[in-house]
Scaffold this active site. Structure first.
Site, PDB file in Angstrom:
ATOM      1  N   CYS A 174      41.809  20.359  40.397  1.00 60.36           N
ATOM      2  CA  CYS A 174      41.397  18.977  40.132  1.00 60.36           C
ATOM      3  C   CYS A 174      40.002  18.867  39.536  1.00 60.36           C
ATOM      4  CB  CYS A 174      41.487  18.162  41.412  1.00 60.36           C
ATOM      5  SG  CYS A 174      43.133  18.225  42.151  1.00 60.36           S
ATOM      6  N   HIS A 312      35.048  11.374  43.606  1.00 60.31           N
ATOM      7  CA  HIS A 312      36.319  12.092  43.461  1.00 60.31           C
ATOM      8  C   HIS A 312      37.350  11.572  44.444  1.00 60.31           C
ATOM      9  CE1 HIS A 312      39.119  15.297  42.590  1.00 60.31           C
ATOM     10  NE2 HIS A 312      39.228  15.562  43.879  1.00 60.31           N
ATOM     11  N   HIS A 349      45.983   9.909  41.880  1.00 59.02           N
ATOM     12  CA  HIS A 349      45.247  11.136  41.582  1.00 59.02           C
ATOM     13  C   HIS A 349      45.925  11.896  40.448  1.00 59.02           C
ATOM     14  CE1 HIS A 349      42.883  14.614  41.800  1.00 59.02           C
ATOM     15  NE2 HIS A 349      43.381  15.207  42.879  1.00 59.02           N
TER      16      HIS A 349
END
Length: 420
Positions: A174, A312, A349
């Site tokens: 990620c 994040h 996400h």
């Protein structure tokens, strides 16, 4: 290191919009992209909510069955070697080039590079391997490798657009597209390239998303309105999304000569690893803390000068807690109180595309003068005490923005952006 780096073009294919204007309106109004989504034909699977991309049909392993908005002309010879998320990337690339005032002819002189991030296509890989195994590997698709492995975006886009500068793919889960942005900044700062194109893209299908279920990383909330709620006490995992985001990054004097209108300046970045776990963030966000400090130092700014932080925070209990602690250490404990939000409450996400997507959001916020709020945040976790977490988007123009990304293995990457 005196060469300035500007963002001059953006392209979005996302769950909250397929162009910059729609994305900006979604961020301002708090309109999310979550839905009850039948990605898998098994009622026993408890994961029910996802954040799909609209107006694209790419759920078949055959490119002949795919469809996309009519405004894009994807050549047949290019389609044959694309994965589903490659279609998203192609369309976002076309958007970004038009936004920056560039054409395909501008990209082939060796002064333009391409850095991409994706996990590849598990969906296509499984399909091609099943086909090969059915014939005891006597038959197979000649494009099977380039459609499916992690470099599929850079293979296809570099070939289609005739890019002869630096071309590479980044794979740090990620944090992947954030790494791509960071190293793109350095390519320009060091004089190696005049322009870099950064692409982040992912698919949303069972093969990409459901392997996270055994890790207990996915939300089991069946309400699209509350399934993704970063920093909230009731968060229970992330909601998956796909799409693509493309950033055109240029050396400032080149952008000025072309008459480009920049979104923002990229003035620093930093990275650090937790050195802690293959999959779980350090409990006190050690690596992210250091990455933020390094980004601020590289940018030559103090914590008190940052106006907005795009966190994040994915809506997982462990990850959000670790980031909150790191943010408090770097900012709250030094007397700074920037606005903090996670736009994943709206988008879900995007895995390896998350850093590029959120850098694009930051660029929009800087140019258009707003700071996104924390969608679906009702009761902030106690570890967020002291953080400035507005629920609604603020119509206030930030001057300096920090963008955070974290990935498996403790990879942490942060960028600092400045309003032009």
């Amino acid at each position: 290191m005196s060469r300035s780096v500007l963002i001059t073009g953006l392209g979005f294919i996302t769950s909250i919009g397929n162009d910059a204007a729609t994305v900006s309106e979604s961020l301002r109004s708090g309109r999310g992209g979550m839905a009850l989504h039948p990605l898998w034909d098994n009622p026993n699977i408890p994961v029910k909510v996802a954040a799909p991309v609209r107006d694209f049909t790419v759920d078949s392993p055959s490119w002949r069955d795919w469809s996309w908005p009519a405004r894009y002309d994807v050549p047949r010879e290019t389609l044959r070697s694309l994965a589903p998320h490659g279609v998203y990337a192609f369309c976002a690339m076309e958007q970004a080039l038009a936004d920056a005032g560039l054409t395909k002819a501008d990209l082939g002189n060796g002064e333009t590079g391409l850095f991409c991030a994706s996990a590849g296509s598990a969906f296509m890989l499984h399909h091609h391997l099943a086909h090969a195994r059915s014939s005891n590997f006597e038959r197979g698709n000649p494009m099977g490798v380039v459609t499916s492995i992690a470099g599929t975006l850079n293979f296809n886009l570099a070939a289609h657009y005739g890019i002869t500068g630096a071309v590479a793919g980044f794979v740090s889960a990620c944090a992947s597209s954030s790494h791509a942005i960071g190293y793109a900044i350095d390519e320009i700062r060091l004089g190696r390239q005049e322009r870099m194109i950064v692409v982040g893209a992912e698919e949303l299908n069972a093969d990409t998303l459901l392997p996270f279920a055994p890790m207990r990383a996915l939300s089991l909330n069946t309400d699209p309105a509350t399934a993704s709620r970063p920093f909230d006490t009731a968060r229970d995992g992330f909601v998956g999304t796909g799409g693509a985001v493309v950033l055109i990054i240029e050396e400032a004097s080149l952008a000025r000569r072309r008459g480009a209108t920049p979104y923002a300046e990229l003035i620093g970045w930093g990275q650090a690893s937790d050195g802690h776990s293959v999959a779980i963030s350090h409990p006190e966000g050690a690596g992210l803390r250091e990455a933020m400090k390094r980004a601020l130092r590289d940018a030559g700014v103090t914590p008190g000068q940052i106006d907005y932080i795009n966190a994040h925070a994915t809506s997982t209990p462990i990850g959000d807690r670790a980031e909150a602690i790191a943010l408090r250490t770097v900012f709250t404990d030094t007397g700074a109180s920037p606005v903090v939000s996670s736009t994943k409450g709206l988008t879900g996400h995007g895995l390896s595309m998350a850093g590029a997507m959120e850098a694009g959001f930051c660029a929009l916020a800087l140019r258009e003068g707003f700071m996104p709020g924390n969608a679906h945040l009702s009761h902030a976790d106690e570890t967020c005490a002291g953080l400035n977490l507005p629920r609604e988007t603020l119509s206030v123009a930030p001057s300096l923005v920090l963008n955070n990304s974290s990935g498996f293995g403790g990879s942490n990457v942060c960028h600092v952006l400045r309003r032009i």
